[in-house]
Write an enzyme that holds these catalytic residues in place. Structure first.
Site, PDB file in Angstrom:
ATOM      1  N   LYS A   1       0.858  -1.188   0.000  1.00 15.34           N
ATOM      2  CA  LYS A   1       0.000   0.000   0.000  1.00 15.34           C
ATOM      3  C   LYS A   1       0.886   1.227   0.000  1.00 15.34           C
ATOM      4  CE  LYS A   1      -4.317   1.256   0.085  1.00 15.34           C
ATOM      5  NZ  LYS A   1      -5.378   0.609  -0.707  1.00 15.34           N
TER       6      LYS A   1
ATOM      7  N   THR B   1     -14.978  -3.731  -8.338  1.00 15.88           N
ATOM      8  CA  THR B   1     -15.136  -3.683  -6.870  1.00 15.88           C
ATOM      9  C   THR B   1     -16.631  -3.662  -6.565  1.00 15.88           C
ATOM     10  OG1 THR B   1     -13.115  -2.361  -6.727  1.00 15.88           O
ATOM     11  CG2 THR B   1     -14.483  -2.445  -4.761  1.00 15.88           C
TER      12      THR B   1
HETATM   13  P1  NAD Z   1     -13.143   7.917  -2.715  1.00 15.03           P
HETATM   14  O1  NAD Z   1     -12.102   8.863  -2.286  1.00 15.03           O
HETATM   15  O2  NAD Z   1     -13.618   7.960  -4.113  1.00 15.03           O
HETATM   16  O3  NAD Z   1     -14.432   8.038  -1.756  1.00 15.03           O
HETATM   17  C1  NAD Z   1     -14.371   8.040  -0.366  1.00 15.03           C
HETATM   18  C2  NAD Z   1     -15.544   8.892   0.130  1.00 15.03           C
HETATM   19  O4  NAD Z   1     -15.680   8.744   1.537  1.00 15.03           O
HETATM   20  C3  NAD Z   1     -15.353  10.389  -0.167  1.00 15.03           C
HETATM   21  O5  NAD Z   1     -16.503  10.904  -0.812  1.00 15.03           O
HETATM   22  C4  NAD Z   1     -15.154  10.987   1.240  1.00 15.03           C
HETATM   23  O6  NAD Z   1     -15.635  12.319   1.331  1.00 15.03           O
HETATM   24  C5  NAD Z   1     -15.982  10.036   2.077  1.00 15.03           C
HETATM   25  N1  NAD Z   1     -15.678  10.029   3.501  1.00 15.03           N
HETATM   26  C6  NAD Z   1     -14.471  10.105   4.125  1.00 15.03           C
HETATM   27  N2  NAD Z   1     -14.626  10.030   5.460  1.00 15.03           N
HETATM   28  C7  NAD Z   1     -15.962   9.891   5.690  1.00 15.03           C
HETATM   29  C8  NAD Z   1     -16.760   9.747   6.861  1.00 15.03           C
HETATM   30  N3  NAD Z   1     -16.217   9.738   8.082  1.00 15.03           N
HETATM   31  N4  NAD Z   1     -18.095   9.595   6.718  1.00 15.03           N
HETATM   32  C9  NAD Z   1     -18.677   9.596   5.498  1.00 15.03           C
HETATM   33  N5  NAD Z   1     -17.970   9.742   4.343  1.00 15.03           N
HETATM   34  C10 NAD Z   1     -16.636   9.892   4.451  1.00 15.03           C
HETATM   35  O7  NAD Z   1     -12.606   6.453  -2.365  1.00 15.03           O
HETATM   36  P2  NAD Z   1     -13.120   5.048  -2.933  1.00 15.03           P
HETATM   37  O8  NAD Z   1     -12.204   4.627  -4.014  1.00 15.03           O
HETATM   38  O9  NAD Z   1     -14.582   5.109  -3.146  1.00 15.03           O
HETATM   39  O10 NAD Z   1     -12.792   4.102  -1.684  1.00 15.03           O
HETATM   40  C11 NAD Z   1     -13.686   3.992  -0.589  1.00 15.03           C
HETATM   41  C12 NAD Z   1     -13.218   2.844   0.298  1.00 15.03           C
HETATM   42  O11 NAD Z   1     -13.226   1.630  -0.459  1.00 15.03           O
HETATM   43  C13 NAD Z   1     -11.794   2.994   0.833  1.00 15.03           C
HETATM   44  O12 NAD Z   1     -11.714   2.439   2.112  1.00 15.03           O
HETATM   45  C14 NAD Z   1     -10.972   2.177  -0.146  1.00 15.03           C
HETATM   46  O13 NAD Z   1      -9.759   1.734   0.422  1.00 15.03           O
HETATM   47  C15 NAD Z   1     -11.927   1.037  -0.421  1.00 15.03           C
HETATM   48  N6  NAD Z   1     -11.698   0.306  -1.675  1.00 15.03           N
HETATM   49  C16 NAD Z   1     -11.686   0.963  -2.853  1.00 15.03           C
HETATM   50  C17 NAD Z   1     -11.497   0.236  -4.037  1.00 15.03           C
HETATM   51  C18 NAD Z   1     -11.523   0.893  -5.391  1.00 15.03           C
HETATM   52  O14 NAD Z   1     -11.581   0.153  -6.410  1.00 15.03           O
HETATM   53  N7  NAD Z   1     -11.509   2.231  -5.474  1.00 15.03           N
HETATM   54  C19 NAD Z   1     -11.304  -1.144  -3.993  1.00 15.03           C
HETATM   55  C20 NAD Z   1     -11.332  -1.788  -2.763  1.00 15.03           C
HETATM   56  C21 NAD Z   1     -11.534  -1.048  -1.603  1.00 15.03           C
END
Ligand code: NAD
Length: 348
Positions: A84, A148
């Protein structure tokens, strides 16, 4: 923070590499951590761009996330290690693009032992920018978010089958915490069928976008989202949303979301189990993105139907974990962790 203190972190877990990077001019600062991986099996893990209280918090987040990636790869049947990177977001950063280019140069220094893509705060366009500088960025040919989301839906369906004896989304209610890339993708998939969808996000813009794209979605306060009486609570934001306090507020049948490291500690999984809330281990149900980027890396091209077929493993894994959990009386996280560790500790 001294190097001697690294192995006292509870999430050190014999990490193979901890790399600190910094560039004064661009403001670049952060860590690449490799939990498992070697010359034969590179470590895969996306890059996060986020504000942290201090460098120690950023390092701990990275260590926990790279460890989780080893678990994710193992259960998804992918022959790679877990890594990571976190880049510390800072108000002084003037030009994100320049910073990302310099970061891509640092990734190059690891010579292909660390393969990365988009996590929180990094867009697909950002990945394309970095890929121009480094061949070690994936998620360029097809957006991994799509997979995902698909895997998450399959994992949710496995849980619905167990709790409601049907995997139908009709009459089911959802509360989604965080409506970034993954939260949006999940809404897109369930919107035509679900009875009710509630959302909350710390970013008012993200909430507004969802409201205009999906008018039937109901926006609620941040502190309300995990207390709603719903069938599925889906954390799709950041780490540690399931902790000793929040777990007692939950009023749902299932917790299944895309966020990584939802559990602040392993005993939270036991509390969920005792409360008869079915917890879908995060790295089991959000593995679709990793499956798609590994497919791109392995084949040098992307075929959607091939990846979709591979993502079916998510549902199979979730069903097997539920079965084992019922058979042994152990919570699903404990089952998944021991299955994964057996695999990645033998990755030599
Ligand atoms: P992103 O940055 O697109 O979205 C994250 C969202 O969460 C943002 O809109 C942010 O404002 C919001 N946020 C942050 N803290 C918050 C809180 N306390 N309460 C409510 N909302 C909050 O990120 P993403 O790519 O959508 O990833 C989201 C999660 O999924 C992460 O934990 C990431 O590690 C995981 N993930 C993502 C992928 C992928 O393909 N992008 C794959 C596996 C896991």
């Amino acid at each position: 923070m001294t190097t001697a203190s690294f192995n006292t972190f509870s999430d050190f877990d014999d990490h193979k590499v901890i790399n600190y990077f910094q560039d004064e001019k661009s403001g670049l600062r952060g860590f690449i951590t490799v939990h498992r991986g070697n010359c034969k099996f590179p470590a895969f893990g996306a890059t996060r761009y986020w504000s942290y209280q201090d460098e120690k918090s950023a390092l701990i987040d990275s260590l926990r996330l790279s460890k989780l990636m080893s678990h994710k790869a193992a259960l998804a049947g992918i022959p790679c290690g877990g890594g990571k990177a976190v880049i510390i977001k800072d108000a002084n950063i003037r030009n994100k693009k320049d910073l990302l280019r310099i970061y891509a140069d640092r990734v190059n220094l690891l010579g292909g032992h660390f393969i990365t893509g988009a996590d929180v705060g990094i867009s697909r366009e950002d990945v394309i920018t970095m890929r121009r500088r480094s061949p070690y960025f994936v998620g360029v040919m097809v957006d991994p978010v799509r997979f995902t989301g698909l895997g998450l839906l399959l994992g949710i369906k496995a849980c619905l089958s167990e709790v409601f004896h049907s995997d139908s989304l009709a009459n089911r209610s959802f509360a989604i915490q965080g409506v970034g890339k993954i939260g949006n993708e999940l809404i897109k998939l369930i919107y035509p069928f679900a009875q009710k969808i509630y959302v909350a996000d710390i970013d008012p813009k993200a909430v507004k976008t969802v409201g205009s794209k999906f008018p039937k979605v109901k926006v609620v306060n941040l502190n309300e989202i995990n207390q709603l009486k719903v069938d599925v609570f889906s954390p799709c934001a950041l780490s540690n949303c399931l902790n000793k306090n929040s777990v007692n507020r939950l009023n749902c049948g299932i917790v299944a979301g895309g966020a990584n490291n939802q559990l602040e500690s392993e005993d939270v999984a036991e509390t969920l189990f005792k409360k008869s809330i079915l917890y879908a281990p995060d790295y089991v149900v959000n593995a679709g993105g990793l499956i798609s980027v590994y497919d791109e890396y392995e084949n040098g091209n992307t075929r959607v139907s091939r990846v979709e077929k591979k993502v079916l493993i998510v549902e199979k894994n979730m069903r097997a974990i539920i079965f084992q959990s019922k058979k042994t009386g152990k919570n699903p996280a404990e089952i998944a962790n021991s299955l994964a560790r057996e695999i990645f500790d033998n990755l030599v």
